[in-house]
Design a protein around this motif. Structure first.
Motif, PDB file in Angstrom:
ATOM      1  N   ASP A 149      23.021  58.669 -48.866  1.00 52.98           N
ATOM      2  CA  ASP A 149      23.976  58.706 -47.758  1.00 52.98           C
ATOM      3  C   ASP A 149      24.603  57.331 -47.534  1.00 52.98           C
ATOM      4  OD1 ASP A 149      25.294  59.954 -45.509  1.00 52.98           O
ATOM      5  OD2 ASP A 149      23.924  58.806 -44.236  1.00 52.98           O
ATOM      6  N   ARG A 150      23.778  56.299 -47.538  1.00 55.43           N
ATOM      7  CA  ARG A 150      24.280  54.931 -47.331  1.00 55.43           C
ATOM      8  C   ARG A 150      25.176  54.506 -48.488  1.00 55.43           C
ATOM      9  NH1 ARG A 150      20.043  50.609 -45.508  1.00 55.43           N
ATOM     10  NH2 ARG A 150      20.309  51.687 -43.555  1.00 55.43           N
ATOM     11  N   ARG A 180      28.544  56.043 -48.087  1.00 57.89           N
ATOM     12  CA  ARG A 180      29.313  55.347 -47.050  1.00 57.89           C
ATOM     13  C   ARG A 180      29.832  54.002 -47.556  1.00 57.89           C
ATOM     14  NH1 ARG A 180      25.315  56.564 -42.003  1.00 57.89           N
ATOM     15  NH2 ARG A 180      25.659  58.805 -41.971  1.00 57.89           N
ATOM     16  N   THR A 196      25.857  45.922 -38.358  1.00 58.62           N
ATOM     17  CA  THR A 196      26.655  45.725 -39.570  1.00 58.62           C
ATOM     18  C   THR A 196      26.213  44.462 -40.297  1.00 58.62           C
ATOM     19  OG1 THR A 196      28.508  46.822 -38.463  1.00 58.62           O
ATOM     20  CG2 THR A 196      29.016  45.596 -40.462  1.00 58.62           C
ATOM     21  N   THR A 235      32.306  49.143 -39.547  1.00 57.49           N
ATOM     22  CA  THR A 235      31.285  49.649 -38.631  1.00 57.49           C
ATOM     23  C   THR A 235      31.445  51.157 -38.427  1.00 57.49           C
ATOM     24  OG1 THR A 235      31.159  47.495 -37.542  1.00 57.49           O
ATOM     25  CG2 THR A 235      30.290  49.372 -36.317  1.00 57.49           C
ATOM     26  N   ARG A 236      32.682  51.599 -38.297  1.00 52.21           N
ATOM     27  CA  ARG A 236      32.959  53.037 -38.123  1.00 52.21           C
ATOM     28  C   ARG A 236      32.589  53.820 -39.375  1.00 52.21           C
ATOM     29  NH1 ARG A 236      37.099  55.442 -39.877  1.00 52.21           N
ATOM     30  NH2 ARG A 236      38.413  53.595 -39.964  1.00 52.21           N
ATOM     31  N   LYS A 237      33.045  53.348 -40.557  1.00 53.08           N
ATOM     32  CA  LYS A 237      32.775  54.055 -41.812  1.00 53.08           C
ATOM     33  C   LYS A 237      31.285  54.126 -42.133  1.00 53.08           C
ATOM     34  CE  LYS A 237      37.107  53.214 -44.309  1.00 53.08           C
ATOM     35  NZ  LYS A 237      37.700  52.517 -45.486  1.00 53.08           N
ATOM     36  N   LEU A 238      30.543  53.084 -41.777  1.00 49.02           N
ATOM     37  CA  LEU A 238      29.106  53.059 -42.058  1.00 49.02           C
ATOM     38  C   LEU A 238      28.293  53.723 -40.950  1.00 49.02           C
ATOM     39  CD1 LEU A 238      28.706  49.473 -43.578  1.00 49.02           C
ATOM     40  CD2 LEU A 238      29.026  51.656 -44.773  1.00 49.02           C
ATOM     41  N   LYS A 239      29.002  54.209 -39.921  1.00 48.78           N
ATOM     42  CA  LYS A 239      28.390  54.900 -38.778  1.00 48.78           C
ATOM     43  C   LYS A 239      27.311  54.039 -38.121  1.00 48.78           C
ATOM     44  CE  LYS A 239      29.537  59.439 -40.476  1.00 48.78           C
ATOM     45  NZ  LYS A 239      29.119  60.778 -40.814  1.00 48.78           N
ATOM     46  N   LEU A 240      27.679  52.798 -37.867  1.00 48.19           N
ATOM     47  CA  LEU A 240      26.782  51.860 -37.194  1.00 48.19           C
ATOM     48  C   LEU A 240      27.262  51.670 -35.760  1.00 48.19           C
ATOM     49  CD1 LEU A 240      26.441  49.282 -40.102  1.00 48.19           C
ATOM     50  CD2 LEU A 240      24.803  51.044 -39.434  1.00 48.19           C
ATOM     51  N   GLY A 241      26.370  51.152 -34.911  1.00 47.10           N
ATOM     52  CA  GLY A 241      26.701  51.041 -33.499  1.00 47.10           C
ATOM     53  C   GLY A 241      27.273  49.706 -33.073  1.00 47.10           C
ATOM     54  N   SER A 293      36.607  48.878 -38.803  1.00 44.96           N
ATOM     55  CA  SER A 293      36.668  49.937 -39.811  1.00 44.96           C
ATOM     56  C   SER A 293      35.341  50.075 -40.556  1.00 44.96           C
ATOM     57  CB  SER A 293      37.799  49.648 -40.791  1.00 44.96           C
ATOM     58  OG  SER A 293      37.842  50.635 -41.798  1.00 44.96           O
TER      59      SER A 293
END
Length: 105
Positions: free
Chosen positions: A25-26, A29, A83, A72-78, A70
């Motif tokens: 999954d990572r 991403r 990041t 942070t959003r693409k990697l689905k981090l908070g 972008s």
């Protein structure tokens, strides 16, 4: 596990550390990042603010901020902290470093 890097065509055997850090999954991403976003993520591992990153990359601070948002959003981090920690984790291992060559950009 043997892996071929589609970007470079290199084939290598991944250590268990690489497999642990880059879960499927990572990896998916990370593969969604643009080359420039990967470069920003690579430089982020050393820390520093947007101004320092902008100087290193030769781009505007606003552009750094846009790339980090972008990423942070693409990697689905908070957060930026998450990041940065991921960047350090991903680029800490020599085999993982082989996935991204900043000079090849």
């Amino acid at each position: 596990m043997v892996r071929e890097d589609m970007r470079t065509g290199l084939v290598f055997e991944e250590s268990s550390r690489v497999q642990e850090v880059l879960t499927p999954d990572r990896r998916q991403r990370l593969d969604s990042l643009t080359p420039r976003e990967l470069h920003v993520l690579f430089e982020l591992r050393a820390g520093g603010g947007n101004r320092l990153l902008a100087r290193k990359l030769g781009i505007a601070e606003r552009t750094v901020k846009a790339h980090l948002t972008s990423i942070t959003r693409k990697l689905k981090l908070g957060s930026r902290v998450e990041t940065t920690l991921l960047s350090r984790e991903v680029f800490a291992d020599q085999q993982l470093m082989g996935l991204y060559d900043p000079k090849g950009q």
